[in-house]
Design a protein around this motif. Structure first.
Motif, PDB file in Angstrom:
ATOM      1  N   GLY A 114       0.801  -1.216   0.000  1.00 13.33           N
ATOM      2  CA  GLY A 114       0.000   0.000   0.000  1.00 13.33           C
ATOM      3  C   GLY A 114       0.833   1.264   0.000  1.00 13.33           C
ATOM      4  O   GLY A 114       0.370   2.320  -0.450  1.00 13.33           O
ATOM      5  N   GLN A 115       2.088   1.165   0.477  1.00 16.48           N
ATOM      6  CA  GLN A 115       2.943   2.347   0.484  1.00 16.48           C
ATOM      7  C   GLN A 115       3.413   2.706  -0.924  1.00 16.48           C
ATOM      8  O   GLN A 115       3.606   3.875  -1.241  1.00 16.48           O
ATOM      9  CB  GLN A 115       4.126   2.108   1.421  1.00 16.48           C
ATOM     10  N   TRP A 116       3.604   1.676  -1.754  1.00 18.59           N
ATOM     11  CA  TRP A 116       3.891   1.944  -3.169  1.00 18.59           C
ATOM     12  C   TRP A 116       2.704   2.667  -3.806  1.00 18.59           C
ATOM     13  O   TRP A 116       2.871   3.650  -4.536  1.00 18.59           O
ATOM     14  CB  TRP A 116       4.149   0.635  -3.916  1.00 18.59           C
ATOM     15  N   GLU A 117       1.513   2.157  -3.523  1.00 20.51           N
ATOM     16  CA  GLU A 117       0.301   2.732  -4.121  1.00 20.51           C
ATOM     17  C   GLU A 117       0.079   4.160  -3.644  1.00 20.51           C
ATOM     18  O   GLU A 117      -0.308   5.035  -4.423  1.00 20.51           O
ATOM     19  CB  GLU A 117      -0.899   1.857  -3.772  1.00 20.51           C
ATOM     20  N   ALA A 118       0.337   4.405  -2.359  1.00 23.37           N
ATOM     21  CA  ALA A 118       0.175   5.758  -1.830  1.00 23.37           C
ATOM     22  C   ALA A 118       1.156   6.724  -2.490  1.00 23.37           C
ATOM     23  O   ALA A 118       0.800   7.863  -2.816  1.00 23.37           O
ATOM     24  CB  ALA A 118       0.376   5.754  -0.313  1.00 23.37           C
ATOM     25  N   ALA A 119       2.377   6.255  -2.696  1.00 26.99           N
ATOM     26  CA  ALA A 119       3.380   7.108  -3.340  1.00 26.99           C
ATOM     27  C   ALA A 119       2.993   7.411  -4.786  1.00 26.99           C
ATOM     28  O   ALA A 119       3.152   8.542  -5.261  1.00 26.99           O
ATOM     29  CB  ALA A 119       4.737   6.425  -3.296  1.00 26.99           C
ATOM     30  N   TYR A 126       9.194   6.183  -9.194  1.00 25.07           N
ATOM     31  CA  TYR A 126       9.636   4.902  -8.644  1.00 25.07           C
ATOM     32  C   TYR A 126      10.888   5.059  -7.795  1.00 25.07           C
ATOM     33  O   TYR A 126      10.949   4.584  -6.652  1.00 25.07           O
ATOM     34  CB  TYR A 126       9.896   3.925  -9.795  1.00 25.07           C
ATOM     35  N   TRP A 127      11.895   5.741  -8.324  1.00 24.58           N
ATOM     36  CA  TRP A 127      13.173   5.848  -7.616  1.00 24.58           C
ATOM     37  C   TRP A 127      13.065   6.727  -6.381  1.00 24.58           C
ATOM     38  O   TRP A 127      13.703   6.455  -5.358  1.00 24.58           O
ATOM     39  CB  TRP A 127      14.252   6.386  -8.558  1.00 24.58           C
ATOM     40  N   THR A 128      12.234   7.776  -6.472  1.00 19.59           N
ATOM     41  CA  THR A 128      12.028   8.631  -5.298  1.00 19.59           C
ATOM     42  C   THR A 128      11.338   7.868  -4.186  1.00 19.59           C
ATOM     43  O   THR A 128      11.722   7.949  -3.012  1.00 19.59           O
ATOM     44  CB  THR A 128      11.197   9.869  -5.681  1.00 19.59           C
ATOM     45  N   CYS A 129      10.320   7.111  -4.548  1.00 18.13           N
ATOM     46  CA  CYS A 129       9.606   6.288  -3.568  1.00 18.13           C
ATOM     47  C   CYS A 129      10.538   5.247  -2.954  1.00 18.13           C
ATOM     48  O   CYS A 129      10.525   5.037  -1.736  1.00 18.13           O
ATOM     49  CB  CYS A 129       8.412   5.612  -4.243  1.00 18.13           C
ATOM     50  N   LEU A 130      11.336   4.632  -3.803  1.00 15.40           N
ATOM     51  CA  LEU A 130      12.264   3.611  -3.322  1.00 15.40           C
ATOM     52  C   LEU A 130      13.257   4.201  -2.331  1.00 15.40           C
ATOM     53  O   LEU A 130      13.511   3.626  -1.267  1.00 15.40           O
ATOM     54  CB  LEU A 130      12.997   2.989  -4.514  1.00 15.40           C
ATOM     55  N   ARG A 131      13.794   5.355  -2.661  1.00 13.39           N
ATOM     56  CA  ARG A 131      14.829   5.966  -1.829  1.00 13.39           C
ATOM     57  C   ARG A 131      14.269   6.534  -0.523  1.00 13.39           C
ATOM     58  O   ARG A 131      14.869   6.369   0.540  1.00 13.39           O
ATOM     59  CB  ARG A 131      15.530   7.075  -2.618  1.00 13.39           C
ATOM     60  N   ARG A 132      13.112   7.162  -0.587  1.00  9.43           N
ATOM     61  CA  ARG A 132      12.599   7.879   0.581  1.00  9.43           C
ATOM     62  C   ARG A 132      11.696   7.033   1.470  1.00  9.43           C
ATOM     63  O   ARG A 132      11.614   7.281   2.679  1.00  9.43           O
ATOM     64  CB  ARG A 132      11.826   9.122   0.125  1.00  9.43           C
ATOM     65  N   ILE A 133      11.003   6.081   0.907  1.00 12.22           N
ATOM     66  CA  ILE A 133       9.981   5.357   1.668  1.00 12.22           C
ATOM     67  C   ILE A 133      10.322   3.881   1.846  1.00 12.22           C
ATOM     68  O   ILE A 133      10.320   3.364   2.966  1.00 12.22           O
ATOM     69  CB  ILE A 133       8.598   5.493   0.984  1.00 12.22           C
ATOM     70  N   ILE A 134      10.622   3.204   0.758  1.00 10.55           N
ATOM     71  CA  ILE A 134      10.751   1.748   0.798  1.00 10.55           C
ATOM     72  C   ILE A 134      12.078   1.300   1.394  1.00 10.55           C
ATOM     73  O   ILE A 134      12.114   0.487   2.326  1.00 10.55           O
ATOM     74  CB  ILE A 134      10.567   1.147  -0.612  1.00 10.55           C
TER      75      ILE A 134
END
Length: 216
Positions: A114-119, A126-134
């Motif tokens: 769900g955190q991918w979906e929220a991002a 993709y890369w921003t989400c990966l770096r900051r959240i995942i």
């Protein structure tokens, strides 16, 4: 025992540096390569997933000793000649990357989808989400097995003695052969390995506690 330790000390000092250098360098390089492989395993491109799967299958499915010997004795047949330490470092890096990739992949897949979906709903790339959240969450999950892999890698450096790398096991062999006191030398080396890995274990525990408090 004490006089034997003093006799071996000059060689042991250099050997400990080589052992730690090989283990930590292979862990850092293997982590970078392992993260890349983990991302390829999670890729939607079938070709990339197949390449990553084949890499992990080969390097996890064959003994590290065989890999070291293939690199040191096999590559010269193709015109690639590496000195003992670079050969050992390359083998340890490739070997550790296969295991670390699975550790990273498990950590990434443990994060709530769900955190991918929220991002994505926030138009985050993709890369921003990966770096900051995942990745911050994935690395926290992966920290204990990463610490175990580093400890195992330090012990695996002993296999470099087979290609004449002057790490701790090689020193024990040479001093043992010169003095015929193999038992004492290998007990001494075993104690040094244990001490090094205890320090790494304490460091891992400290990082786990610090990171867990930070992420709460």
């Amino acid at each position: 025992m004490w006089e034997l330790f003093l006799r071996a000390l000059p060689l042991l000092q250099q050997a400990i540096v080589v052992t730690l250098g090989l283990g930590i360098s292979a862990f850092i390089l293997g982590s970078a390569l392992g993260m890349l492989i983990a991302l390829l395993r999670n890729s939607k491109a079938r070709a990339l997933k197949a390449i990553a799967f084949a890499y992990v299958s080969i390097f996890r499915g064959t003994p590290l000793l065989v890999q070291i010997l293939l690199i040191y004795f096999g590559l010269p047949h193709y015109g690639i000649v590496l000195a003992p330490i670079p050969s050992a470092l390359l083998a340890l890096t490739l070997f550790s990357a296969a295991y670390l990739s699975e550790i990273f992949r498990a950590g990434i897949n443990s994060v709530d989808p769900g955190q991918w979906e929220a991002a994505q709903s926030m138009s985050m790339g993709y890369w921003t989400c990966l770096r900051r959240i995942i990745l911050p969450q994935a690395l926290r999950i992966a920290l204990p097995p990463m610490g175990s892999r580093l400890i195992a890698l330090v012990k695996d450096t002993s296999l470099a003695s087979t290609i004449t790398v002057m790490e701790m096991t090689r020193v024990a062999e040479q001093v043992g052969a010169a003095t015929f006191r193999y038992l004492e030398m290998f007990l001494m080396i075993g104690a040094i390995y244990w001490a090094i890995n205890q320090v790494l274990t304490i460091l891992q525990t400290w990082l786990e506690g610090r990171w867990t408090r930070h992420m709460r």
